[in-house]
Write an enzyme that holds these catalytic residues in place. Sequence first.
Site, PDB file in Angstrom:
ATOM      1  N   CYS A  12       0.869  -1.178   0.000  1.00 49.80           N
ATOM      2  CA  CYS A  12       0.000   0.000   0.000  1.00 49.80           C
ATOM      3  C   CYS A  12       0.906   1.228   0.000  1.00 49.80           C
ATOM      4  O   CYS A  12       2.134   1.111   0.174  1.00 49.80           O
ATOM      5  CB  CYS A  12      -0.874  -0.005   1.251  1.00 49.80           C
ATOM      6  SG  CYS A  12       0.113   0.076   2.752  1.00 49.80           S
ATOM      7  N   HIS A  41       5.841  -6.023   8.177  1.00 50.01           N
ATOM      8  CA  HIS A  41       5.650  -7.430   8.548  1.00 50.01           C
ATOM      9  C   HIS A  41       6.048  -8.311   7.375  1.00 50.01           C
ATOM     10  O   HIS A  41       5.205  -8.959   6.750  1.00 50.01           O
ATOM     11  CB  HIS A  41       4.195  -7.687   8.941  1.00 50.01           C
ATOM     12  CG  HIS A  41       3.773  -6.922  10.151  1.00 50.01           C
ATOM     13  ND1 HIS A  41       4.414  -7.011  11.359  1.00 50.01           N
ATOM     14  CD2 HIS A  41       2.773  -6.040  10.339  1.00 50.01           C
ATOM     15  CE1 HIS A  41       3.829  -6.229  12.235  1.00 50.01           C
ATOM     16  NE2 HIS A  41       2.833  -5.619  11.644  1.00 50.01           N
ATOM     17  N   CYS A  96       2.532   6.497   8.527  1.00 44.93           N
ATOM     18  CA  CYS A  96       1.661   6.695   7.371  1.00 44.93           C
ATOM     19  C   CYS A  96       0.729   7.883   7.643  1.00 44.93           C
ATOM     20  O   CYS A  96       0.162   7.985   8.733  1.00 44.93           O
ATOM     21  CB  CYS A  96       0.842   5.433   7.128  1.00 44.93           C
ATOM     22  SG  CYS A  96      -0.340   5.657   5.791  1.00 44.93           S
ATOM     23  N   GLU A 126       0.074  -0.543  15.770  1.00 45.54           N
ATOM     24  CA  GLU A 126      -0.655   0.689  15.409  1.00 45.54           C
ATOM     25  C   GLU A 126      -1.643   1.048  16.525  1.00 45.54           C
ATOM     26  O   GLU A 126      -1.808   2.223  16.882  1.00 45.54           O
ATOM     27  CB  GLU A 126      -1.413   0.494  14.083  1.00 45.54           C
ATOM     28  CG  GLU A 126      -2.139   1.770  13.664  1.00 45.54           C
ATOM     29  CD  GLU A 126      -3.125   1.554  12.527  1.00 45.54           C
ATOM     30  OE1 GLU A 126      -2.780   0.883  11.528  1.00 45.54           O
ATOM     31  OE2 GLU A 126      -4.266   2.057  12.638  1.00 45.54           O
ATOM     32  N   SER A 225       1.392 -10.138   9.909  1.00 48.26           N
ATOM     33  CA  SER A 225       0.686  -9.038   9.253  1.00 48.26           C
ATOM     34  C   SER A 225      -0.827  -9.161   9.451  1.00 48.26           C
ATOM     35  O   SER A 225      -1.456 -10.110   8.980  1.00 48.26           O
ATOM     36  CB  SER A 225       1.032  -9.045   7.761  1.00 48.26           C
ATOM     37  OG  SER A 225       0.045  -8.346   7.041  1.00 48.26           O
ATOM     38  N   SER A 271       1.926  -5.397   3.085  1.00 49.76           N
ATOM     39  CA  SER A 271       3.375  -5.332   3.355  1.00 49.76           C
ATOM     40  C   SER A 271       4.149  -6.382   2.550  1.00 49.76           C
ATOM     41  O   SER A 271       5.294  -6.690   2.876  1.00 49.76           O
ATOM     42  CB  SER A 271       3.621  -5.489   4.858  1.00 49.76           C
ATOM     43  OG  SER A 271       2.851  -6.531   5.381  1.00 49.76           O
TER      44      SER A 271
HETATM   45  S1  SF4 Z   1       0.126   1.847   6.074  1.00 53.85           S
HETATM   46 FE1  SF4 Z   1      -1.942   1.323   6.780  1.00 53.85          FE
HETATM   47  S2  SF4 Z   1      -3.041   3.256   6.689  1.00 53.85           S
HETATM   48 FE2  SF4 Z   1      -1.219   3.550   5.484  1.00 53.85          FE
HETATM   49  S3  SF4 Z   1      -1.848   3.128   3.366  1.00 53.85           S
HETATM   50 FE3  SF4 Z   1      -1.056   1.213   4.280  1.00 53.85          FE
HETATM   51  S4  SF4 Z   1      -2.842   0.134   5.086  1.00 53.85           S
HETATM   52 FE4  SF4 Z   1      -3.408   2.278   4.717  1.00 53.85          FE
END
Ligand code: SF4
Length: 289
Positions: A12, A41, A96, A126, A225, A271
């Site tokens: 992501c 992770h 993030c 988190e 994860s 991840s």
């Molecule tokens: S780190 Fe978490 S909040 Fe940020 S983009 Fe990835 S899944 Fe979304």
Amino acid sequence: MELIIGKTAGFCFGVRNAVDKTYEEINKNTKDLYCLGELVHNEKIVEDITKKGVITVEDISDIPNNSNVIIRAHGVEPNIYDIAKEKNLKLIDLTCPKVAKVHEFAKAFSNDGYYIMLIAERKHPETIGTKGFCGKNSTIIESIEDVESAIKNFKESNLTKIGIIAQTTFSVEKFNKIVENIKSRVNCKIEVKNTICNATEMRQAETEELSKKVDLMIVIGGKNSANTKRLYDISAKNCENAILIQSNADLALKEVLENNFEKIGIMAGASTPKYCIDEVVGYINNFKN
Ligand code: SF4
């Protein structure tokens, strides 16, 4: 055999940013480079950055004064910033922005006198970070079973309104059910901020759809994860043959491929780097030949 790879499979935005910036620091030859908790992770990435000199520690007290410290995408609780200042650490803060936004909501709720219900996995890093921003008038709700005690705590706090936020990688379905359950039990002002990240929502929605139309569903990602585990749970609900693997070296992959499935779906957690997905795809393609 048909192989369908999810369009949203893999990194992501937040994880890509954290990984890219960490490699930038490595390439700049930054000395005394520490990472507070595993960067992502994913064993392969952690192994690689370790080889390149990044030292991963779980506790800030293990970091010598004046070092450089990476804060990973999950973010940290506010007192970490105070300790870092005292120790004169140079922070490379890769929290993030979407997690930082949840921290902002938590602070705003807390300042405005809301009792905060954080819908999240209690032990996830988190969650630990976000909880720190919620203050003492807050409770973590991990499942419907926790709602009753959360409401009891709310009533004991003497506050009159509830603010709800979520871990960014929480299950959308579970979040909605918990919110409905809270609403059905109390009669007060409830403000809901659905802070589940759209990267998470999109992966879960695609997994839901894909796992319904394949004979075998393969989910690739680290065993720690949370978002990968969620994709596996969705897959297992819809597809009789679902496996979670970390890499192409996983024995479960070889075993399951012996069954000659006709349609195979592949998804990967946020991840999981692209090269891990490519290795699994390559392995499957070689296997059938
Ligand atoms: S780190 Fe978490 S909040 Fe940020 S983009 Fe990835 S899944 Fe979304």
